[in-house]
Design a protein around this motif. Structure first.
Motif, PDB file in Angstrom:
ATOM      1  N   LEU A 183       0.825  -1.205   0.000  1.00  0.00           N
ATOM      2  CA  LEU A 183       0.000   0.000   0.000  1.00  0.00           C
ATOM      3  C   LEU A 183       0.860   1.256   0.000  1.00  0.00           C
ATOM      4  CD1 LEU A 183      -3.044   0.835   0.159  1.00  0.00           C
ATOM      5  CD2 LEU A 183      -2.599   1.326   2.558  1.00  0.00           C
ATOM      6  N   VAL A 184       1.944   1.256   0.756  1.00  0.00           N
ATOM      7  CA  VAL A 184       2.838   2.414   0.794  1.00  0.00           C
ATOM      8  C   VAL A 184       3.398   2.694  -0.604  1.00  0.00           C
ATOM      9  CG1 VAL A 184       5.069   3.256   1.644  1.00  0.00           C
ATOM     10  CG2 VAL A 184       3.444   2.190   3.229  1.00  0.00           C
ATOM     11  N   GLU A 185       3.784   1.648  -1.302  1.00  0.00           N
ATOM     12  CA  GLU A 185       4.297   1.813  -2.662  1.00  0.00           C
ATOM     13  C   GLU A 185       3.236   2.424  -3.577  1.00  0.00           C
ATOM     14  OE1 GLU A 185       6.039  -0.985  -6.306  1.00  0.00           O
ATOM     15  OE2 GLU A 185       5.941  -1.764  -4.263  1.00  0.00           O
ATOM     16  N   LEU A 186       1.990   1.957  -3.433  1.00  0.00           N
ATOM     17  CA  LEU A 186       0.901   2.500  -4.226  1.00  0.00           C
ATOM     18  C   LEU A 186       0.656   3.974  -3.881  1.00  0.00           C
ATOM     19  CD1 LEU A 186      -1.536   2.312  -6.115  1.00  0.00           C
ATOM     20  CD2 LEU A 186      -2.866   1.401  -4.190  1.00  0.00           C
ATOM     21  N   CYS A 187       0.696   4.316  -2.595  1.00  0.00           N
ATOM     22  CA  CYS A 187       0.462   5.698  -2.169  1.00  0.00           C
ATOM     23  C   CYS A 187       1.539   6.635  -2.713  1.00  0.00           C
ATOM     24  CB  CYS A 187       0.408   5.779  -0.649  1.00  0.00           C
ATOM     25  SG  CYS A 187      -1.099   5.059   0.074  1.00  0.00           S
ATOM     26  N   GLU A 188       2.767   6.175  -2.746  1.00  0.00           N
ATOM     27  CA  GLU A 188       3.840   6.986  -3.322  1.00  0.00           C
ATOM     28  C   GLU A 188       3.565   7.273  -4.793  1.00  0.00           C
ATOM     29  OE1 GLU A 188       7.655   5.615  -0.559  1.00  0.00           O
ATOM     30  OE2 GLU A 188       7.230   4.554  -2.442  1.00  0.00           O
ATOM     31  N   GLU A 189       3.097   6.260  -5.499  1.00  0.00           N
ATOM     32  CA  GLU A 189       2.775   6.431  -6.921  1.00  0.00           C
ATOM     33  C   GLU A 189       1.612   7.404  -7.097  1.00  0.00           C
ATOM     34  OE1 GLU A 189       0.701   3.703 -10.323  1.00  0.00           O
ATOM     35  OE2 GLU A 189       2.298   2.758  -9.147  1.00  0.00           O
ATOM     36  N   ILE A 190       0.595   7.280  -6.244  1.00  0.00           N
ATOM     37  CA  ILE A 190      -0.579   8.156  -6.331  1.00  0.00           C
ATOM     38  C   ILE A 190      -0.189   9.605  -6.087  1.00  0.00           C
ATOM     39  CG2 ILE A 190      -2.750   8.771  -5.200  1.00  0.00           C
ATOM     40  CD1 ILE A 190      -3.182   5.761  -4.730  1.00  0.00           C
ATOM     41  N   VAL A 191       0.600   9.849  -5.053  1.00  0.00           N
ATOM     42  CA  VAL A 191       1.001  11.215  -4.722  1.00  0.00           C
ATOM     43  C   VAL A 191       1.836  11.815  -5.848  1.00  0.00           C
ATOM     44  CG1 VAL A 191       2.439  12.615  -3.187  1.00  0.00           C
ATOM     45  CG2 VAL A 191       0.854  10.929  -2.228  1.00  0.00           C
ATOM     46  N   ASP A 192       2.798  11.063  -6.327  1.00  0.00           N
ATOM     47  CA  ASP A 192       3.729  11.602  -7.327  1.00  0.00           C
ATOM     48  C   ASP A 192       3.092  11.784  -8.705  1.00  0.00           C
ATOM     49  OD1 ASP A 192       5.707  11.633  -5.407  1.00  0.00           O
ATOM     50  OD2 ASP A 192       6.512   9.671  -5.967  1.00  0.00           O
ATOM     51  N   LYS A 193       2.151  10.914  -9.056  1.00  0.00           N
ATOM     52  CA  LYS A 193       1.606  10.963 -10.416  1.00  0.00           C
ATOM     53  C   LYS A 193       0.204  11.548 -10.514  1.00  0.00           C
ATOM     54  CE  LYS A 193       4.294   7.018 -12.138  1.00  0.00           C
ATOM     55  NZ  LYS A 193       4.220   5.686 -12.795  1.00  0.00           N
ATOM     56  N   ARG A 194      -0.543  11.558  -9.379  1.00  0.00           N
ATOM     57  CA  ARG A 194      -1.943  11.946  -9.482  1.00  0.00           C
ATOM     58  C   ARG A 194      -2.352  13.109  -8.588  1.00  0.00           C
ATOM     59  NH1 ARG A 194      -5.200   7.993 -11.476  1.00  0.00           N
ATOM     60  NH2 ARG A 194      -6.647   9.740 -11.699  1.00  0.00           N
ATOM     61  N   MET A 195      -1.510  13.469  -7.608  1.00  0.00           N
ATOM     62  CA  MET A 195      -1.951  14.481  -6.647  1.00  0.00           C
ATOM     63  C   MET A 195      -1.179  15.795  -6.733  1.00  0.00           C
ATOM     64  SD  MET A 195      -2.810  12.162  -3.254  1.00  0.00           S
ATOM     65  CE  MET A 195      -3.598  13.518  -2.389  1.00  0.00           C
ATOM     66  N   THR A 196       0.103  15.736  -7.025  1.00  0.00           N
ATOM     67  CA  THR A 196       0.896  16.972  -7.025  1.00  0.00           C
ATOM     68  C   THR A 196       0.398  17.968  -8.063  1.00  0.00           C
ATOM     69  OG1 THR A 196       2.509  15.857  -8.464  1.00  0.00           O
ATOM     70  CG2 THR A 196       2.986  15.911  -6.103  1.00  0.00           C
ATOM     71  N   ASP A 197      -0.141  17.474  -9.176  1.00  0.00           N
ATOM     72  CA  ASP A 197      -0.641  18.381 -10.204  1.00  0.00           C
ATOM     73  C   ASP A 197      -2.055  18.867  -9.907  1.00  0.00           C
ATOM     74  OD1 ASP A 197      -1.837  15.940 -10.606  1.00  0.00           O
ATOM     75  OD2 ASP A 197      -1.755  16.032 -12.796  1.00  0.00           O
ATOM     76  N   LYS A 198      -2.665  18.370  -8.825  1.00  0.00           N
ATOM     77  CA  LYS A 198      -3.990  18.813  -8.417  1.00  0.00           C
ATOM     78  C   LYS A 198      -3.936  19.819  -7.268  1.00  0.00           C
ATOM     79  CE  LYS A 198      -6.496  14.581  -9.711  1.00  0.00           C
ATOM     80  NZ  LYS A 198      -7.493  15.239 -10.574  1.00  0.00           N
ATOM     81  N   MET A 199      -2.744  20.297  -6.930  1.00  0.00           N
ATOM     82  CA  MET A 199      -2.556  21.208  -5.808  1.00  0.00           C
ATOM     83  C   MET A 199      -3.172  22.576  -6.095  1.00  0.00           C
ATOM     84  SD  MET A 199      -0.718  20.420  -3.007  1.00  0.00           S
ATOM     85  CE  MET A 199       0.524  19.386  -3.756  1.00  0.00           C
ATOM     86  N   TRP A 200      -3.820  23.153  -5.089  1.00  0.00           N
ATOM     87  CA  TRP A 200      -4.227  24.545  -5.182  1.00  0.00           C
ATOM     88  C   TRP A 200      -2.997  25.392  -4.842  1.00  0.00           C
ATOM     89  CZ3 TRP A 200      -8.623  25.743  -7.413  1.00  0.00           C
ATOM     90  CH2 TRP A 200      -9.732  24.918  -7.296  1.00  0.00           C
ATOM     91  N   PRO A 201      -2.428  26.133  -5.795  1.00  0.00           N
ATOM     92  CA  PRO A 201      -1.208  26.910  -5.520  1.00  0.00           C
ATOM     93  C   PRO A 201      -1.367  27.890  -4.364  1.00  0.00           C
ATOM     94  CG  PRO A 201      -1.627  26.809  -7.885  1.00  0.00           C
ATOM     95  CD  PRO A 201      -2.840  26.244  -7.208  1.00  0.00           C
ATOM     96  N   GLY A 202      -2.562  28.495  -4.251  1.00  0.00           N
ATOM     97  CA  GLY A 202      -2.784  29.463  -3.171  1.00  0.00           C
ATOM     98  C   GLY A 202      -2.685  28.832  -1.798  1.00  0.00           C
ATOM     99  N   THR A 203      -3.230  27.621  -1.655  1.00  0.00           N
ATOM    100  CA  THR A 203      -3.158  26.931  -0.364  1.00  0.00           C
ATOM    101  C   THR A 203      -1.722  26.517  -0.055  1.00  0.00           C
ATOM    102  OG1 THR A 203      -5.383  26.075  -0.765  1.00  0.00           O
ATOM    103  CG2 THR A 203      -4.127  25.062   1.009  1.00  0.00           C
TER     104      THR A 203
END
Length: 355
Positions: free
Chosen positions: A178-198
């Protein structure tokens, strides 16, 4: 002068020497103490000590955090689970060149506050890609994501059911997987969804020497990896029980949603010696009102309608980074499309004239 007068009113001829008197008095005191201990106030045994300690803790938690001791215990379980998951309470080391403002912290919700959309949905999609469950099983999750995107707010029942589904999906799987999957999710699917202002707000807290924590209903492994990538102090999330490196399908402590976040923040403040009056909390949802209400400064980020109304009534700051969505509500999508085409045409004409 009688012996009584000479000896301060005591008839030592009757009771013997002063040493005899003291011995007799000590024996009497011992007998009296034993009487009270045996009959009036029995010695405090282990159970009595536990009850007394619990009563004192109940009063302290109520006075400091205005919550029930059982709720505080649930928060402690959540924090302890997060520490066990990360192997340490902090996932990032503060910059040694930045003086630390001890006692001050910022707490950030994740979904629609730090990132666009729902981290639980992204997590579920990742589980699906790794064949943790079938397409039929993920259909309810897809429906919840559609509702979240349309309404911009989360439903407590949806979050609770989503948590139960996720626990069932990972039951029997290894923590390392699961940790390996979470690393993949964060790096490939979440960083580009960041609200820059927050993200800028969080960076301001870090620059001021404040601790920065993610407090989210998302699985703790996902929240901690996201916090680590962003250089935040740590993260508290929903903790799934694991034994011998394998998930059991049971929950540890609260689901970190609504009151659960408040319980976890109280426990964290106690462990980290944080002054909640000097802390700040950020969220988009009325469900996080318990957490927002317990700190000195509350900020509504991309708020749902209920939180916006509450924030305005309480005089809290409101920041909305959904500029396109705001413009669409104000002017309508057709008007925005016309304006966009007009602007594009104007730029092309300007470029042609220069050439």
């Amino acid at each position: 002068m009688s012996s009584n007068d000479a000896r301060g009113g005591w008839d030592f001829d009757a009771i013997g020497t002063p040493e005899d008197f003291l011995s007799s008095w000590s024996a009497s005191r011992g007998n009296l103490r034993r009487f009270f201990e045996d009959h009036a106030a029995a010695p405090i045994n282990e159970e009595s000590q536990r009850q007394a300690g619990e009563a004192a803790a109940t009063q302290a938690v109520a006075a400091i955090y205005d919550m029930d001791l059982n709720d505080f215990h649930a928060g402690v379980d959540a924090v302890a689970g997060a520490i066990e998951s990360a192997g340490a309470i902090h996932v990032s080391t503060p910059d040694p060149d930045v003086p630390q403002d001890v006692g001050a912290a910022a707490f950030f919700d994740v979904d629609n506050t730090l990132i666009q959309g729902s981290s639980l949905i992204v997590f579920a999609q990742g589980l699906f890609r790794k064949k943790f469950f079938t397409f039929k099983e993920i259909l309810p999750v897809v429906w919840k994501q559609a509702k979240f995107k349309l309404t911009g707010s989360e439903n407590a029942d949806d979050v609770s059911r989503g948590r139960e589904q996720a626990l069932e999906f990972i039951k029997g799987r290894s923590v390392s997987e699961l940790v390996e999957l979470c690393e993949e999710i964060v790096d490939k699917r979440m960083t580009d969804k960041m609200w820059p202002g927050t993200k800028q707000l969080a960076d301001m807290h870090i620059a001021a020497g404040h601790q920065v924590w993610l407090v989210s209903a998302t699985p703790v492994q996902l929240a901690q990896i996201l916090a680590q990538r962003l250089g935040f102090t740590g993260a508290i999330g929903t903790v799934a029980e694991a034994k011998d490196g394998v998930f059991t399908g049971r929950l540890v402590g609260d689901i970190l949603h609504g009151p659960g976040k408040r319980h976890a923040v109280a426990a964290l403040a106690s462990i980290e010696k944080l002054d909640l009056a000097r802390c700040t909390a950020y969220s988009d949802s009325i469900n996080d009102l318990p957490m927002l209400s317990m700190v000195g400064t509350a900020v509504a980020i991309n708020p749902d309608s209920k939180l916006r109304k509450e924030a305005e009534a309480r005089g809290w700051e409101v920041r909305d980074f959904r500029s396109l969505r705001k413009a669409a509500r104000a002017y309508g999508l057709p008007a925005l499309a016309t304006a966009a085409f007009s602007l594009t045409g104007w730029r092309i004409r300007q470029k042609l004239r220069k050439e």
